[in-house]
Design an enzyme around this catalytic site. Structure first.
Site, mmCIF file in Angstrom:
data_model
loop_
_atom_site.group_PDB
_atom_site.id
_atom_site.type_symbol
_atom_site.label_atom_id
_atom_site.label_comp_id
_atom_site.label_asym_id
_atom_site.label_seq_id
_atom_site.Cartn_x
_atom_site.Cartn_y
_atom_site.Cartn_z
ATOM 1 N N ASN A 9 0.868 -1.181 0.000
ATOM 2 C CA ASN A 9 0.000 0.000 0.000
ATOM 3 C C ASN A 9 0.902 1.228 0.000
ATOM 4 O O ASN A 9 1.516 1.556 1.012
ATOM 5 C CB ASN A 9 -0.880 -0.039 1.264
ATOM 6 C CG ASN A 9 -1.726 1.216 1.409
ATOM 7 O OD1 ASN A 9 -1.812 2.040 0.484
ATOM 8 N ND2 ASN A 9 -2.347 1.387 2.569
ATOM 9 N N TRP A 10 0.970 1.880 -1.148
ATOM 10 C CA TRP A 10 1.891 3.017 -1.278
ATOM 11 C C TRP A 10 1.340 4.282 -0.617
ATOM 12 O O TRP A 10 2.054 5.278 -0.512
ATOM 13 C CB TRP A 10 2.174 3.310 -2.758
ATOM 14 C CG TRP A 10 2.931 2.230 -3.457
ATOM 15 C CD1 TRP A 10 3.320 1.011 -2.946
ATOM 16 C CD2 TRP A 10 3.413 2.267 -4.805
ATOM 17 N NE1 TRP A 10 4.005 0.299 -3.894
ATOM 18 C CE2 TRP A 10 4.076 1.047 -5.052
ATOM 19 C CE3 TRP A 10 3.338 3.213 -5.833
ATOM 20 C CZ2 TRP A 10 4.663 0.752 -6.282
ATOM 21 C CZ3 TRP A 10 3.924 2.920 -7.053
ATOM 22 C CH2 TRP A 10 4.583 1.700 -7.264
ATOM 23 N N LYS A 11 0.084 4.275 -0.243
ATOM 24 C CA LYS A 11 -0.557 5.451 0.376
ATOM 25 C C LYS A 11 -0.365 6.678 -0.537
ATOM 26 O O LYS A 11 -0.326 6.525 -1.753
ATOM 27 C CB LYS A 11 -0.021 5.662 1.794
ATOM 28 C CG LYS A 11 -0.119 4.369 2.620
ATOM 29 C CD LYS A 11 0.121 4.565 4.081
ATOM 30 C CE LYS A 11 0.009 3.223 4.803
ATOM 31 N NZ LYS A 11 0.140 3.316 6.250
ATOM 32 N N HIS A 97 -9.315 1.246 5.396
ATOM 33 C CA HIS A 97 -8.007 1.430 6.042
ATOM 34 C C HIS A 97 -8.188 2.375 7.241
ATOM 35 O O HIS A 97 -8.995 3.312 7.179
ATOM 36 C CB HIS A 97 -7.005 2.016 5.042
ATOM 37 C CG HIS A 97 -5.602 1.961 5.553
ATOM 38 N ND1 HIS A 97 -5.118 2.867 6.471
ATOM 39 C CD2 HIS A 97 -4.589 1.084 5.321
ATOM 40 C CE1 HIS A 97 -3.861 2.541 6.760
ATOM 41 N NE2 HIS A 97 -3.524 1.472 6.068
ATOM 42 N N GLU A 99 -6.491 4.760 8.246
ATOM 43 C CA GLU A 99 -6.276 6.175 7.908
ATOM 44 C C GLU A 99 -7.549 6.778 7.321
ATOM 45 O O GLU A 99 -7.878 7.939 7.557
ATOM 46 C CB GLU A 99 -5.080 6.303 6.954
ATOM 47 C CG GLU A 99 -3.771 6.113 7.712
ATOM 48 C CD GLU A 99 -2.651 5.501 6.899
ATOM 49 O OE1 GLU A 99 -2.705 5.512 5.662
ATOM 50 O OE2 GLU A 99 -1.696 4.989 7.535
ATOM 51 N N GLU A 169 -4.743 -4.721 10.962
ATOM 52 C CA GLU A 169 -3.700 -3.702 11.073
ATOM 53 C C GLU A 169 -3.883 -2.940 12.389
ATOM 54 O O GLU A 169 -4.691 -1.999 12.448
ATOM 55 C CB GLU A 169 -3.790 -2.706 9.916
ATOM 56 C CG GLU A 169 -3.578 -3.311 8.548
ATOM 57 C CD GLU A 169 -3.071 -2.288 7.543
ATOM 58 O OE1 GLU A 169 -2.067 -2.572 6.895
ATOM 59 O OE2 GLU A 169 -3.661 -1.195 7.423
ATOM 60 N N GLY A 175 3.209 2.437 10.663
ATOM 61 C CA GLY A 175 4.181 3.513 10.437
ATOM 62 C C GLY A 175 4.982 3.877 11.676
ATOM 63 O O GLY A 175 5.668 4.898 11.703
ATOM 64 N N SER A 215 3.996 -2.032 10.170
ATOM 65 C CA SER A 215 5.459 -2.126 10.269
ATOM 66 C C SER A 215 6.017 -3.493 9.864
ATOM 67 O O SER A 215 6.941 -4.008 10.486
ATOM 68 C CB SER A 215 5.929 -1.741 11.680
ATOM 69 O OG SER A 215 5.608 -0.394 11.937
ATOM 70 N N GLY A 236 3.111 -1.134 4.196
ATOM 71 C CA GLY A 236 3.114 0.292 3.869
ATOM 72 C C GLY A 236 4.515 0.737 3.489
ATOM 73 O O GLY A 236 4.988 0.519 2.369
ATOM 74 N N GLY A 237 5.223 1.363 4.434
ATOM 75 C CA GLY A 237 6.536 1.978 4.196
ATOM 76 C C GLY A 237 7.511 1.093 3.432
ATOM 77 O O GLY A 237 8.163 1.554 2.490
HETATM 78 P P1 13P Z 1 3.455 0.471 7.559
HETATM 79 O O1 13P Z 1 3.920 -0.826 6.949
HETATM 80 O O2 13P Z 1 4.169 1.678 7.031
HETATM 81 O O3 13P Z 1 3.409 0.396 9.062
HETATM 82 O O4 13P Z 1 1.925 0.664 7.083
HETATM 83 C C1 13P Z 1 1.027 -0.375 7.247
HETATM 84 C C2 13P Z 1 -0.214 -0.044 6.522
HETATM 85 O O5 13P Z 1 -0.961 0.836 6.910
HETATM 86 C C3 13P Z 1 -0.509 -0.798 5.282
HETATM 87 O O6 13P Z 1 -1.794 -0.552 4.839
#
Ligand code: 13P
Length: 254
Positions: A9-11, A97, A99, A169, A175, A215, A236-237
């Site tokens: 997930n590149w956000k 998600h 967020e 999650e 993050g 993470s 994510g990251g």
């Molecule tokens: P991180 O891997 O950056 O913690 O993000 C997880 C995430 O929200 C994937 O959707």
């Protein structure tokens, strides 16, 4: 045994050029990966999906939207429909998600409408659930995520479960560099599967993947994937670094 699903997930990261560069590197690094062993999915920003779809056309990488609106079209400025995602090559869509829930006030009812709309259009939802640190410390983790899933799946027949993935999650792990231990994640995944067994027939539940996000990194993926109820990862990251994401895709069976 379910085929593991590893999704990036590149956000809200990467311009078109940056996204294209990243996928070209990734495509090279994943050349040896066996598509029968693992399903690889990328969720770039909407603006890059079409370009990236050309680059991965001859690979086994699949595309995913980061969100969608439940209506088919109309006066919904800034929104994107299921058909639009399909038209640029998406097969999956991330829904609910944390967020989106926290920053954009998405409710369980909205998540449910999105899940139903995605399935109706032929997209596979990756439905996200998770607790805050306060909720975990108050012992509310299991009840929170089970209720989120109950509401997200409201009105859904068991036959649809094979097209759904659930992403656990924990919000405190996103993050932050703080990962749930494999045992913590396994406990929640197991509770989610138990809920599905209460709601649906055994065969349908066995076809549903429950993946972990928060993470996920090259150094913790192997121990997470060693858990019996962890069927993949939502990254994510680390999905923004081709080498790291490729190593996660090539997790080792412990
Ligand atoms: P991180 O891997 O950056 O913690 O993000 C997880 C995430 O929200 C994937 O959707």
């Amino acid at each position: 045994m379910l085929k593991p699903l590893i999704a990036g997930n590149w956000k809200m990261n990467t311009t078109v050029h940056q996204g294209v560069d990243l996928v070209i590197k990734l495509r090279e690094l994943l050349k040896g990966a066996d598509p029968d062993e693992v399903e690889v999915v990328l969720a770039p920003p909407f603006t890059s999906i079409h370009h990236i779809s050309h680059i991965i056309a001859d690979s086994h990488i699949r595309l995913c939207g980061q969100n969608l609106h439940w209506e088919k079209g109309g006066a919904y400025t800034g929104e994107v429909s299921a058909d639009m995602l399909i038209s640029v090559g998406c097969r999956y869509v991330i829904i609910g998600h944390s967020e989106r829930r926290e920053l954009f006030k998405e409710t369980d009812e909205m998540v449910n409408k999105k899940v139903l709309a995605a399935l109706k259009a032929g997209l596979r939802p990756i439905i996200c659930v998770g607790e805050t640190l306060d909720e975990r410390e108050l012992g509310k983790t299991i009840s929170k995520v089970q209720l989120q899933i109950k509401k997200a799946l409201s009105g859904l027949a068991g036959g649809a479960l094979k097209d759904i993935a659930i992403a656990y999650e924990p919000i405190w792990a996103i993050g932050t560099g703080r990962t749930a231990t494999p045992q913590m994640a396994e406990e929640v995944h197991n509770a989610l599967r138990e809920l599905l067994f209460e709601l649906y027939d055994t065969d349908s539940v066995k076809s549903t993947r429950v993946i972990y996000g928060g993470s996920v990194k090259p150094d913790n993926i192997d121990s997470l994937m060693a858990q019996p109820n962890i069927d993949g990862a939502l990254v994510g990251g680390a999905s923004l670094k081709a080498e790291d994401f490729a190593r996660i895709v090539k997790f080792r069976h412990l």
